[in-house]
Design an enzyme around this catalytic site. Sequence first.
Site, PDB file in Angstrom:
ATOM      1  N   ASP A  57      -2.620  33.186  26.640  1.00 32.81           N
ATOM      2  CA  ASP A  57      -3.025  34.576  26.083  1.00 32.81           C
ATOM      3  C   ASP A  57      -2.070  35.109  25.122  1.00 32.81           C
ATOM      4  O   ASP A  57      -0.681  34.570  25.373  1.00 32.81           O
ATOM      5  CB  ASP A  57      -3.407  35.533  27.125  1.00 32.81           C
ATOM      6  CG  ASP A  57      -3.805  36.865  26.688  1.00 32.81           C
ATOM      7  OD1 ASP A  57      -4.326  37.028  25.908  1.00 32.81           O
ATOM      8  OD2 ASP A  57      -3.072  37.867  27.242  1.00 32.81           O
ATOM      9  N   ASP A  97      -1.228  38.690  23.860  1.00 34.81           N
ATOM     10  CA  ASP A  97      -0.542  40.237  24.200  1.00 34.81           C
ATOM     11  C   ASP A  97      -0.447  40.269  25.669  1.00 34.81           C
ATOM     12  O   ASP A  97      -1.480  40.092  26.698  1.00 34.81           O
ATOM     13  CB  ASP A  97      -1.726  41.256  23.659  1.00 34.81           C
ATOM     14  CG  ASP A  97      -1.803  41.479  22.166  1.00 34.81           C
ATOM     15  OD1 ASP A  97      -0.752  41.662  21.789  1.00 34.81           O
ATOM     16  OD2 ASP A  97      -3.035  41.607  21.648  1.00 34.81           O
ATOM     17  N   THR A 110      -6.289  34.385  21.757  1.00 33.59           N
ATOM     18  CA  THR A 110      -6.249  35.919  21.969  1.00 33.59           C
ATOM     19  C   THR A 110      -7.563  36.371  21.624  1.00 33.59           C
ATOM     20  O   THR A 110      -8.280  35.960  20.532  1.00 33.59           O
ATOM     21  CB  THR A 110      -5.180  36.170  20.975  1.00 33.59           C
ATOM     22  OG1 THR A 110      -5.182  37.479  20.850  1.00 33.59           O
ATOM     23  CG2 THR A 110      -5.459  35.550  19.473  1.00 33.59           C
ATOM     24  N   LYS A 137     -13.468  36.578  25.537  1.00 37.65           N
ATOM     25  CA  LYS A 137     -13.392  36.566  26.916  1.00 37.65           C
ATOM     26  C   LYS A 137     -13.907  37.773  27.830  1.00 37.65           C
ATOM     27  O   LYS A 137     -14.086  38.727  26.894  1.00 37.65           O
ATOM     28  CB  LYS A 137     -11.737  36.848  27.250  1.00 37.65           C
ATOM     29  CG  LYS A 137     -10.663  35.889  26.556  1.00 37.65           C
ATOM     30  CD  LYS A 137      -9.208  36.198  26.705  1.00 37.65           C
ATOM     31  CE  LYS A 137      -8.523  35.251  25.820  1.00 37.65           C
ATOM     32  NZ  LYS A 137      -7.100  35.491  26.080  1.00 37.65           N
ATOM     33  N   ASP A 187      -2.328  37.483  31.721  1.00 38.05           N
ATOM     34  CA  ASP A 187      -1.758  38.583  32.325  1.00 38.05           C
ATOM     35  C   ASP A 187      -2.919  39.730  32.521  1.00 38.05           C
ATOM     36  O   ASP A 187      -2.934  40.767  32.925  1.00 38.05           O
ATOM     37  CB  ASP A 187      -0.646  39.536  31.544  1.00 38.05           C
ATOM     38  CG  ASP A 187      -1.214  40.175  30.216  1.00 38.05           C
ATOM     39  OD1 ASP A 187      -2.172  39.654  29.815  1.00 38.05           O
ATOM     40  OD2 ASP A 187      -0.637  41.087  30.189  1.00 38.05           O
TER      41      ASP A 187
END
Length: 210
Positions: free
Chosen positions: A13, A15, A110, A141, A166
């Site tokens: 990922d 960010d 992303t 996602k 995260d």
Amino acid sequence: MVGAAHIGAVLFDMDGTLVDSDAAVERAWERWAAEYAVDPAAALAIAHGSPADRTIRRLLPALDDDAVAVAAARQLAVQYDDLSDVTATSGAHELLGTLARLGLPWAVVTSADARLAQARLGAAGIKAPVLVTVEDVSVGKPDPEGYLRAATLLGVPVARCLVVEDAEVGLRAGRAAGALTAALKGLDGDLRLDDLAQLARQLTSASATP
């Protein structure tokens, strides 16, 4: 732990994982929320890791598809030039160096668009060999499409890929793809990481074990 012998590629990922952009993301959602008369706390509670259009549909379910597209474009637009405090996350460059030494390919998947992804990765001093953005998939996602596409582009079976995330929405995408998962920020995955340097040490250690 998951050893290097079991991992054929790493799928990151962006960010909050490779790029420390949390403050910029929060500022963007707060500004957008003010413009659209949405509670900023409600936006921030569900926005991280998700495509903007998915978040907006949840926040403003009465909007039609065209209005959602306009609102999502506006949310991204306020982020493009907000790079003042965007940096690589702790251990990111160490881990990428480790992957290079071990010969492990990697990609970034992303929920940002290509313009924003390139801007933030550039601010962090990271050049992704393979980049899959929200513009490359039909569903973002937690759908697994992005991670499945990245595995295909790298030529590695997804079952041998490690997804590093995260956000729970991204971990759900990784699991749905059939990949192994490594989770940051106290979340649960096949591996739980304090930072990316920890993964670099584990992969190095595993590669040295006969």
